[in-house]
Design a protein around this motif. Structure first.
Motif, PDB file in Angstrom:
ATOM      1  N   GLY A   1       7.313  23.842  92.910  1.00 10.75           N
ATOM      2  CA  GLY A   1       6.129  24.537  93.376  1.00 10.75           C
ATOM      3  C   GLY A   1       5.947  25.941  92.855  1.00 10.75           C
ATOM      4  N   THR A   2       6.845  26.416  92.003  1.00  6.14           N
ATOM      5  CA  THR A   2       6.758  27.773  91.460  1.00  6.14           C
ATOM      6  C   THR A   2       6.451  27.698  89.965  1.00  6.14           C
ATOM      7  OG1 THR A   2       8.384  28.564  93.066  1.00  6.14           O
ATOM      8  CG2 THR A   2       7.966  29.967  91.135  1.00  6.14           C
ATOM      9  N   ALA A   3       5.481  28.513  89.528  1.00  8.86           N
ATOM     10  CA  ALA A   3       5.146  28.539  88.099  1.00  8.86           C
ATOM     11  C   ALA A   3       6.292  29.169  87.311  1.00  8.86           C
ATOM     12  CB  ALA A   3       3.858  29.326  87.872  1.00  8.86           C
ATOM     13  N   VAL A   4       6.710  28.488  86.257  1.00 11.02           N
ATOM     14  CA  VAL A   4       7.815  28.971  85.417  1.00 11.02           C
ATOM     15  C   VAL A   4       7.403  28.866  83.950  1.00 11.02           C
ATOM     16  CG1 VAL A   4       9.673  28.426  87.035  1.00 11.02           C
ATOM     17  CG2 VAL A   4       8.852  26.674  85.458  1.00 11.02           C
ATOM     18  N   SER A   5       7.957  29.769  83.132  1.00  9.82           N
ATOM     19  CA  SER A   5       7.612  29.786  81.706  1.00  9.82           C
ATOM     20  C   SER A   5       8.359  28.733  80.905  1.00  9.82           C
ATOM     21  CB  SER A   5       7.903  31.179  81.129  1.00  9.82           C
ATOM     22  OG  SER A   5       9.284  31.494  81.278  1.00  9.82           O
ATOM     23  N   TRP A   6       9.510  28.297  81.402  1.00  8.79           N
ATOM     24  CA  TRP A   6      10.347  27.394  80.613  1.00  8.79           C
ATOM     25  C   TRP A   6       9.939  25.923  80.736  1.00  8.79           C
ATOM     26  CZ3 TRP A   6      12.329  24.534  84.534  1.00  8.79           C
ATOM     27  CH2 TRP A   6      12.617  25.171  85.748  1.00  8.79           C
ATOM     28  N   MET A   7       8.930  25.603  81.494  1.00 12.76           N
ATOM     29  CA  MET A   7       8.408  24.230  81.527  1.00 12.76           C
ATOM     30  C   MET A   7       7.330  24.075  80.450  1.00 12.76           C
ATOM     31  SD  MET A   7       9.240  21.705  83.670  1.00 12.76           S
ATOM     32  CE  MET A   7      10.108  21.335  85.200  1.00 12.76           C
ATOM     33  N   ASP A   8       7.688  24.402  79.223  1.00 10.26           N
ATOM     34  CA  ASP A   8       6.718  24.423  78.123  1.00 10.26           C
ATOM     35  C   ASP A   8       7.029  23.359  77.072  1.00 10.26           C
ATOM     36  OD1 ASP A   8       9.081  25.605  77.302  1.00 10.26           O
ATOM     37  OD2 ASP A   8       8.103  27.085  76.027  1.00 10.26           O
ATOM     38  N   SER A   9       7.514  22.209  77.497  1.00  6.23           N
ATOM     39  CA  SER A   9       7.907  21.147  76.565  1.00  6.23           C
ATOM     40  C   SER A   9       6.714  20.618  75.778  1.00  6.23           C
ATOM     41  CB  SER A   9       8.561  19.990  77.332  1.00  6.23           C
ATOM     42  OG  SER A   9       9.697  20.439  78.053  1.00  6.23           O
ATOM     43  N   THR A  10       6.980  20.228  74.532  1.00  6.86           N
ATOM     44  CA  THR A  10       5.953  19.601  73.697  1.00  6.86           C
ATOM     45  C   THR A  10       5.784  18.138  74.094  1.00  6.86           C
ATOM     46  OG1 THR A  10       7.549  18.938  71.997  1.00  6.86           O
ATOM     47  CG2 THR A  10       6.572  21.138  71.798  1.00  6.86           C
ATOM     48  N   GLU A  11       4.811  17.477  73.504  1.00  7.43           N
ATOM     49  CA  GLU A  11       4.569  16.066  73.819  1.00  7.43           C
ATOM     50  C   GLU A  11       5.780  15.199  73.451  1.00  7.43           C
ATOM     51  OE1 GLU A  11       1.026  14.670  72.010  1.00  7.43           O
ATOM     52  OE2 GLU A  11      -0.310  16.044  73.101  1.00  7.43           O
ATOM     53  N   GLU A  12       6.407  15.495  72.299  1.00 10.31           N
ATOM     54  CA  GLU A  12       7.596  14.726  71.908  1.00 10.31           C
ATOM     55  C   GLU A  12       8.721  14.922  72.910  1.00 10.31           C
ATOM     56  OE1 GLU A  12       8.059  14.443  67.208  1.00 10.31           O
ATOM     57  OE2 GLU A  12       7.759  16.506  67.872  1.00 10.31           O
ATOM     58  N   GLU A  13       8.926  16.147  73.337  1.00 18.50           N
ATOM     59  CA  GLU A  13      10.014  16.430  74.277  1.00 18.50           C
ATOM     60  C   GLU A  13       9.739  15.788  75.638  1.00 18.50           C
ATOM     61  OE1 GLU A  13      11.123  20.786  72.270  1.00 18.50           O
ATOM     62  OE2 GLU A  13       9.812  20.648  74.028  1.00 18.50           O
ATOM     63  N   VAL A  14       8.494  15.830  76.087  1.00 21.38           N
ATOM     64  CA  VAL A  14       8.130  15.190  77.356  1.00 21.38           C
ATOM     65  C   VAL A  14       8.345  13.679  77.269  1.00 21.38           C
ATOM     66  CG1 VAL A  14       6.199  14.660  78.900  1.00 21.38           C
ATOM     67  CG2 VAL A  14       6.498  16.994  78.030  1.00 21.38           C
ATOM     68  N   ALA A  15       8.011  13.075  76.121  1.00 21.41           N
ATOM     69  CA  ALA A  15       8.176  11.628  75.961  1.00 21.41           C
ATOM     70  C   ALA A  15       9.646  11.227  76.052  1.00 21.41           C
ATOM     71  CB  ALA A  15       7.578  11.190  74.623  1.00 21.41           C
ATOM     72  N   VAL A  16      10.548  12.014  75.459  1.00 26.32           N
ATOM     73  CA  VAL A  16      11.982  11.698  75.538  1.00 26.32           C
ATOM     74  C   VAL A  16      12.481  11.820  76.974  1.00 26.32           C
ATOM     75  CG1 VAL A  16      14.275  12.473  74.813  1.00 26.32           C
ATOM     76  CG2 VAL A  16      12.410  12.382  73.147  1.00 26.32           C
ATOM     77  N   TRP A  17      12.087  12.880  77.684  1.00 21.13           N
ATOM     78  CA  TRP A  17      12.537  13.092  79.061  1.00 21.13           C
ATOM     79  C   TRP A  17      12.003  11.992  79.988  1.00 21.13           C
ATOM     80  CZ3 TRP A  17      16.242  16.064  80.868  1.00 21.13           C
ATOM     81  CH2 TRP A  17      16.289  16.421  82.200  1.00 21.13           C
ATOM     82  N   THR A  18      10.754  11.628  79.798  1.00 20.87           N
ATOM     83  CA  THR A  18      10.159  10.569  80.624  1.00 20.87           C
ATOM     84  C   THR A  18      10.829   9.229  80.370  1.00 20.87           C
ATOM     85  OG1 THR A  18       8.024  11.728  80.563  1.00 20.87           O
ATOM     86  CG2 THR A  18       8.009   9.410  81.211  1.00 20.87           C
ATOM     87  N   SER A  19      11.115   8.931  79.101  1.00 17.84           N
ATOM     88  CA  SER A  19      11.790   7.666  78.763  1.00 17.84           C
ATOM     89  C   SER A  19      13.179   7.611  79.390  1.00 17.84           C
ATOM     90  CB  SER A  19      11.875   7.525  77.247  1.00 17.84           C
ATOM     91  OG  SER A  19      12.540   6.353  76.883  1.00 17.84           O
ATOM     92  N   MET A  20      13.881   8.739  79.454  1.00 16.18           N
ATOM     93  CA  MET A  20      15.207   8.768  80.081  1.00 16.18           C
ATOM     94  C   MET A  20      15.107   8.473  81.582  1.00 16.18           C
ATOM     95  SD  MET A  20      17.671  12.036  80.715  1.00 16.18           S
ATOM     96  CE  MET A  20      16.533  12.527  82.022  1.00 16.18           C
ATOM     97  N   ILE A  21      14.092   9.033  82.246  1.00 19.56           N
ATOM     98  CA  ILE A  21      13.934   8.804  83.689  1.00 19.56           C
ATOM     99  C   ILE A  21      13.587   7.342  83.965  1.00 19.56           C
ATOM    100  CG2 ILE A  21      12.539   9.394  85.714  1.00 19.56           C
ATOM    101  CD1 ILE A  21      12.172  12.186  84.548  1.00 19.56           C
ATOM    102  N   GLU A  22      12.762   6.759  83.107  1.00 16.43           N
ATOM    103  CA  GLU A  22      12.318   5.378  83.326  1.00 16.43           C
ATOM    104  C   GLU A  22      13.360   4.345  82.920  1.00 16.43           C
ATOM    105  OE1 GLU A  22       8.759   5.169  81.090  1.00 16.43           O
ATOM    106  OE2 GLU A  22       7.541   6.296  82.548  1.00 16.43           O
ATOM    107  N   ASN A  23      14.372   4.744  82.166  1.00 17.06           N
ATOM    108  CA  ASN A  23      15.415   3.808  81.717  1.00 17.06           C
ATOM    109  C   ASN A  23      16.788   4.359  82.095  1.00 17.06           C
ATOM    110  OD1 ASN A  23      13.854   1.790  79.778  1.00 17.06           O
ATOM    111  ND2 ASN A  23      13.089   3.878  79.345  1.00 17.06           N
TER     112      ASN A  23
END
Length: 495
Positions: free
Chosen positions: A453-475
């Motif tokens: 719930g707090t805005a942070v600067s380090w949540m600035d992942s690119t689309e490729e990085e988000v895709a890898v993180w999401t794939s890890m959570i789903e598998n």
């Protein structure tokens, strides 16, 4: 000395008459300064009774130290004089007396001093130039031939030695070019001539030898660097490595604008590393007494190269474009695998809490500000925990642009819901002596810009990085293999 031949003469055959005259003027000024210094020493010898103080003031102590340390020392001034003398005697265009009239003046000045002073000066000169004369004397031969007849034999022996040295590395087609140590980060004459012409080359990768073979055939219609002529050679680098290990050169072709080389430059490199490498071929004019002159270059992105094409290709030479290192958006790439193991997923209640595994395999094409091989390591945090206890790092891999880390980092204490609020930060660091600085990094997260719930600067992942993180959570409990760029635009996080 005018009739002697020396096998260590510098090659001054490319100099014009104007350039030779300029060199002779410098030598004449040097001779005038020597005459003035000798006059100063003569005055000291008459006025200074203390021998130790005389040795100190006259500089004799320095000559004595040099003669002890450098028994085979050769004066560069003497070598250049000998080379010009030899060339002028051979061509018989100008008499030696006209070229070196200063020596006649020196003899005249000696006749005006007393015999005792002349003897002292002669002894002094013999001490200073003894090593030079000894090294320039041709060796006596059993056949009794004179030094002029021995000259060609010395040159042939020297050529044979260079050929043997070239073959000893295993590459007879890759002659070395001595002299200039210019690199892409060295000072050079850029923009002196207008770039034109083209270069013909071919690329072949030998899988058995794990060797990249760059065949340089010829250049056509290149720019003239000096009065309608150039002495061109081709230099290559496997970027981003700009070290001497990456530098290869062809031989120099004298006085031509259409040089033919037919030489192969070889690189020992794995096929996987070529994805992140760029081949740089640059053409230079070799200047013996000054900076080499840039004549043009081409760059080939090996990651996009069609390796089934082995035929020679023509490519136009391009001018050098200087890029600011700070303007680079990427400084290489990192290959790694990542997986999340939920609590109790392995049976028997294990693991007790969720675990995040990061297997750092290797990096490719790391680019530092100075270029060349780097000493690097990777540091990781699982944000928002940026404490010292959260930080882990690999070992330092020295002098490599494509280091292999093979290091696994494990973090525990996670629940699946925590992953949507967390960010795995991987940063690549360069170590220089006692200092370290970051080259760039990767941030794996959902990229929402918020954490709990707090805005942070380090949540600035690119689309490729988000895709890898999401794939890890789903598998869960499955390795996700990927290669991501080391980007330089990471948002600064507050400590």
């Amino acid at each position: 000395m005018a009739g002697e031949r020396v096998d260590s003469f510098p090659d001054l055959s490319h100099l014009t008459e104007e350039e030779q005259s300029s060199i002779l003027q410098v030598l004449q000024r040097d001779l005038d300064l020597r005459h003035r210094d000798e006059g100063r020493i003569r005055i000291l010898e008459r006025t200074e009774p203390d021998p130790l103080r005389l040795c100190l003031l006259s500089g004799e102590w320095f000559s004595q130290v040099c003669s002890k340390r450098h028994h085979k020392w050769t004066s560069g001034c003497s070598l250049i004089q000998a080379s010009l003398r030899h060339r002028k005697t051979k061509s018989r265009d100008v008499h030696l007396n006209e070229l070196f009239s200063g020596e006649g003046e020196e003899e005249t000045s000696l006749r005006n001093v007393s015999p005792e002073e002349e003897r002292r000066l002669q002894d002094r000169r013999e001490k200073e130039s003894g090593g030079c004369r000894e090294s320039l004397k041709p060796e006596a031969t059993a056949s009794g031939r004179n030094p002029v007849e021995q000259g060609p034999q010395h040159r042939n022996d020297s050529s044979a030695f260079r050929e043997c040295k070239s073959r000893s590395n295993g590459y007879a087609e890759e002659p070395e070019l001595g002299g200039s140590m210019m690199s892409l980060f060295s000072l050079g004459d850029f923009g002196v001539v207008e770039v034109r012409g083209r270069i013909q080359y071919s690329l072949v990768y030998n899988t058995d030898k794990e060797e990249l073979q760059v065949k340089v055939y010829r250049c056509e219609d290149i720019a003239s660097a000096r009065k309608n002529r150039s002495d061109p050679y081709v230099k290559s680098y496997l970027l981003p490595d700009k070290s001497n290990h990456s530098k290869k050169k062809t031989s120099v072709k004298k006085k031509t604008l259409n040089p033919v080389y037919d030489q192969t430059l070889r690189y020992k490199v794995r096929i996987g590393e070529l994805r992140s490498r760029t081949l740089n071929l640059s053409v230079w004019h070799a200047e013996a007494l000054g900076r080499n002159v840039f004549l043009g270059e081409v760059e080939v992105a090996l990651g996009l190269w069609d390796w089934t094409c082995t035929q020679p290709l023509w490519q136009d030479l391009q001018p050098r474009v200087h890029l600011c290192p700070d303007s680079l958006s990427c400084r290489g790439s990192v290959t790694f695998s990542i997986k999340f193991v939920p609590d109790g997923f392995e049976g028997g209640g294990l693991p007790l809490t969720g675990e995040l595994h990061i297997w750092l395999r290797e990096a490719q094409g790391l680019l530092s500000n100075k270029g060349g091989a780097v000493d690097s390591f990777v540091r990781s945090y699982i944000l928002p925990d940026a404490s010292r206890q959260s930080g882990q790092k690999t070992q330092v891999v020295k002098r490599s642009v494509s280091p292999t880390y093979n290091h696994t980092m494990v973090y525990d204490g996670f629940h699946t819901s925590d992953l949507k609020e967390a960010c795995a930060e991987l940063t690549v660091w360069q170590r220089e002596g006692l200092k370290t600085h970051t080259l760039g990094g990767i941030r794996l997260s959902c990229g929402t810009g918020q954490s709990y719930g707090t805005a942070v600067s380090w949540m600035d992942s690119t689309e490729e990085e988000v895709a890898v993180w999401t794939s890890m959570i789903e598998n869960p409990n499955h390795w996700i293999d990927t290669t991501l760029p080391v980007r330089t635009n990471l948002m600064q996080r507050s400590e």
